[in-house]
Design a protein around this motif. Structure first.
Motif, PDB file in Angstrom:
ATOM      1  N   GLY A 185       0.770  -1.225   0.000  1.00  0.00           N
ATOM      2  CA  GLY A 185       0.000   0.000   0.000  1.00  0.00           C
ATOM      3  C   GLY A 185       0.801   1.274   0.000  1.00  0.00           C
ATOM      4  N   ASP A 186       2.102   1.212  -0.309  1.00  0.00           N
ATOM      5  CA  ASP A 186       2.913   2.431  -0.350  1.00  0.00           C
ATOM      6  C   ASP A 186       2.640   3.251  -1.603  1.00  0.00           C
ATOM      7  OD1 ASP A 186       4.096   1.679   2.041  1.00  0.00           O
ATOM      8  OD2 ASP A 186       5.717   0.590   1.039  1.00  0.00           O
ATOM      9  N   SER A 202       0.923   7.073  -2.026  1.00  0.00           N
ATOM     10  CA  SER A 202      -0.356   7.011  -1.326  1.00  0.00           C
ATOM     11  C   SER A 202      -0.445   7.997  -0.163  1.00  0.00           C
ATOM     12  CB  SER A 202      -0.588   5.589  -0.798  1.00  0.00           C
ATOM     13  OG  SER A 202       0.434   5.220   0.114  1.00  0.00           O
ATOM     14  N   LYS A 203       0.677   8.517   0.309  1.00  0.00           N
ATOM     15  CA  LYS A 203       0.653   9.458   1.423  1.00  0.00           C
ATOM     16  C   LYS A 203       0.621  10.903   0.943  1.00  0.00           C
ATOM     17  CE  LYS A 203       3.083   6.317   4.556  1.00  0.00           C
ATOM     18  NZ  LYS A 203       4.279   6.104   5.412  1.00  0.00           N
ATOM     19  N   SER A 204       1.536  11.253   0.031  1.00  0.00           N
ATOM     20  CA  SER A 204       1.605  12.639  -0.447  1.00  0.00           C
ATOM     21  C   SER A 204       0.751  12.891  -1.678  1.00  0.00           C
ATOM     22  CB  SER A 204       3.064  13.003  -0.761  1.00  0.00           C
ATOM     23  OG  SER A 204       3.571  12.173  -1.808  1.00  0.00           O
ATOM     24  N   GLY A 251       9.116  -1.311   0.945  1.00  0.00           N
ATOM     25  CA  GLY A 251       9.855  -0.059   0.859  1.00  0.00           C
ATOM     26  C   GLY A 251       9.880   0.527  -0.537  1.00  0.00           C
ATOM     27  N   SER A 252       8.836   0.255  -1.328  1.00  0.00           N
ATOM     28  CA  SER A 252       8.805   0.779  -2.707  1.00  0.00           C
ATOM     29  C   SER A 252       8.633   2.292  -2.726  1.00  0.00           C
ATOM     30  CB  SER A 252       7.672   0.117  -3.488  1.00  0.00           C
ATOM     31  OG  SER A 252       6.421   0.325  -2.844  1.00  0.00           O
ATOM     32  N   GLY A 253       7.948   2.860  -1.720  1.00  0.00           N
ATOM     33  CA  GLY A 253       7.762   4.310  -1.688  1.00  0.00           C
ATOM     34  C   GLY A 253       9.078   5.048  -1.521  1.00  0.00           C
ATOM     35  N   GLU A 254       9.911   4.591  -0.629  1.00  0.00           N
ATOM     36  CA  GLU A 254      11.208   5.235  -0.438  1.00  0.00           C
ATOM     37  C   GLU A 254      12.101   5.072  -1.662  1.00  0.00           C
ATOM     38  OE1 GLU A 254      12.931   3.623   3.039  1.00  0.00           O
ATOM     39  OE2 GLU A 254      11.334   4.322   4.398  1.00  0.00           O
ATOM     40  N   GLU A 255      12.048   3.915  -2.305  1.00  0.00           N
ATOM     41  CA  GLU A 255      12.895   3.677  -3.466  1.00  0.00           C
ATOM     42  C   GLU A 255      12.518   4.578  -4.638  1.00  0.00           C
ATOM     43  OE1 GLU A 255      15.955   2.015  -5.663  1.00  0.00           O
ATOM     44  OE2 GLU A 255      15.498   1.838  -3.507  1.00  0.00           O
TER      45      GLU A 255
END
Length: 570
Positions: A185-186, A202-204, A251-255
């Motif tokens: 869900g990132d 999904s956050k920003s 950790g796909s969002g950070e990548e």
């Protein structure tokens, strides 16, 4: 091309319809994470949960405020919650254990699909894809919604839209858009009508990458595999495309933020997003029917991600095609002449559940063939009986055979029956102690059986007739009157073969043997007989009543009649 030669392990997919489930008119289905429960949404707003092992109904969730057809159902990560979207523009979140409604909100447009956030055990955020608007992130606790971008122009200066192409409320028209969470869900992958896949945080809610789909047509479906390593798209050009996910599953969002920060040497932002997209997805294969050129519906991956299934969107046929990861067609399944609505592949087994327009859920499974040689290697199947010739020493005891080593078992060791081992079949092995695997099935009530009541009534009537008939029969014997014949075989058996002291429910006694009958006739012969024929009937009834009072119920009526006739003639 010969499929068994191409793939020697071919066969881990269903082959025929094993059975079907029916409880009203179903519209959509979804398995839980373990595949032990199957949820389905009905046309009357009811959600039914089947225990997939026993095929029994475990839950039936009814909302008095919703009677519209359900468009989609979605499980939470550990199966505690179930989300249902309906055609009355509502989203309803259920607690599976308590069968209580947690939240219910109403959107401005009808949601075609709704998925709970996969990263939370008890999620309150869901992704909804309405019929005529952009995808939404919905907070079910507060009811707030966030519109996701469907094109790059929305983040820059959007062009002025034509007022003629707007709805009554002033919103611009949209083609139904597909969207899906990644495994944790990132990120959110959004497909638009231009043939683009937008990768959104999904956050920003910021677009980090764009992937161009060949053909540039409308994206109808976006589906991830269970392990999160593959993604497929179903486009309007009648082609299913499979992509390899290059980003790490966790950790796909950070990548992707790192990739976006490093790519700065581009003139336009759109070129930068396309370069980022090339580092996220790589096209693996394209699947289509080159002969019929049919549209596809509800495509998805198998539980292990090795197979891809797609259903024909043609009306009047239930046809499934299965491909491998290399794009080779390995199986075509044909069912009844009913169009398909929804499809789901079991997370573990080679089983597929489909819903047809008639509302019936068909279960497709592998056809099992009994192989006795697998249990006994020396077993040989015979087409017909053959005469077996025994060897001379075949069944002789051989004292020199080596005895099998006995396994030493510690009988005093403690056995742990509470801790369950992790199943390596599942791609996510996080600690899930509170996961719901099974629910107690609700027993279906049987139709009332009226026959026991009738038996009780007949036995009570029989008891009344026995008790009321005994004094009158004695009076009739004393007055010299004949006893009227019994009205039914049941009354004959109870009056002649049962002991009145035991009651009408006593067991019937055994009949005397031939020797016993001879002794009984000898005893009767010693008794004084009457030669008067006019008194024959009374003597006959008197002898019957004496035997009845003494409990000698083993005599039969016809035998007593023969004895009396012999005494009268003599």
């Amino acid at each position: 091309m010969n499929a068994p030669i191409v793939d020697p392990f071919q066969g881990e997919f269903p082959e025929t319809i094993e059975e079907y489930l029916q409880h009203g008119n179903m519209k959509c289905i979804a398995f839980n994470r373990r595949g032990t429960l199957l949820a389905a949404g009905g046309s009357n707003g009811t959600c039914v949960i089947w225990d997939f092992e026993t095929r029994g109904i475990a839950r039936e969730l009814r909302d008095k405020d919703c009677t519209a057809p359900i468009t989609s159902v979605s499980w939470s990560k550990y199966g505690h919650r179930l989300l249902a979207s309906a055609t009355d523009k509502s989203l309803t979140l259920w607690d599976v254990l308590t069968e209580e409604k947690i939240a219910r909100i109403t959107l401005q447009q009808t949601p075609l699909h709704a998925r709970l956030h996969p990263g939370s055990p008890t999620p309150s955020i869901c992704l909804a894809c309405p019929l005529s608007s952009a995808p939404l992130l919905v907070d079910l606790n507060t009811g707030s919604t966030t519109v996701l971008p469907v094109s790059i122009s929305e983040n820059v200066n959007p062009p002025a839209s034509n007022s003629r192409n707007k709805f009554a409320d002033g919103t611009p028209p949209f083609t139904p858009t597909a969207a899906a969470f990644d495994k944790h869900g990132d990120l959110i992958y959004v497909g638009n009508s231009k043939g683009e896949i937008l990768i959104v945080d999904s956050k920003s809610i910021e677009v980090h990458a764009v992937v161009l789909i060949p053909g540039g047509t409308v994206v109808k479906d976006i589906v991830f595999s269970r392990d999160g390593q593959y993604l497929l798209t179903n486009s309007n050009d009648r082609v299913i495309r499979v992509y390899k996910n290059i980003l790490p599953v966790k950790g796909s969002g950070e990548e992707i933020r790192k990739i976006s920060n490093n790519n700065n040497g581009y003139e336009s932002r759109y070129d930068k997003l396309k370069a980022n997209g090339a580092s996220c997805l790589v096209l693996s294969c394209e699947l289509s029917d080159a002969i019929t050129k049919i549209q596809w519906k509800a495509p998805c991956f198998s539980g292990n991600g090795e197979w891809i299934v797609g259903a024909s969107a043609n009306k009047g046929e239930l046809r499934l095609q299965i491909w491998d990861q290399a794009g080779r067609l390995v199986k075509i399944l044909e069912g009844p002449k009913e169009a398909l609505i929804d499809l789901a592949w079991h997370p573990v087994d080679s089983t597929i559940a489909t819903v047809s327009v008639t509302g019936v859920v068909y279960i497709w499974a592998k056809e099992h063939v009994e192989n006795w040689s697998a249990f006994a290697p020396d077993f040989v199947e015979l087409e017909e009986n053959e005469e077996y010739v025994e060897r001379e020493d075949e069944f002789d005891l051989n004292g020199y055979e080596e005895k099998a080593e006995e396994v030493v078992i510690d009988e005093n060791a403690d056995i742990d029956i509470e801790t369950s081992d992790k199943n390596a079949v599942f791609s996510d092995l996080e600690d899930s102690v509170d996961e719901i695997d099974f629910l107690p099935a609700i027993p279906s009530p049987d139709a009332p059986d009226e026959q026991p009541d009738k038996c009780l009534e007949s036995s009570s009537k029989l008891e009344d007739s026995n008790h009321s008939g005994s004094p009158s029969s004695m009076d009739a014997v004393q007055n010299g009157q004949a006893i009227p014949p019994a009205s039914s075989p049941m009354e004959v058996d109870n009056s002649t073969a049962e002991d009145p002291a035991e009651g009408p429910n006593s067991k019937r006694k055994r009949r005397l043997s031939a020797k016993g009958l001879e002794l009984q006739q000898a005893e009767k012969g010693k008794k004084p007989t009457t030669k008067n024929k006019s008194n024959g009937k009374s003597a006959k009834s008197t002898s019957k009543q004496v035997e009845f009072a003494n409990g000698n119920s083993s005599a039969v009526d016809d035998e007593a009649t023969e004895d009396d006739e012999i005494n009268i003639d003599s």
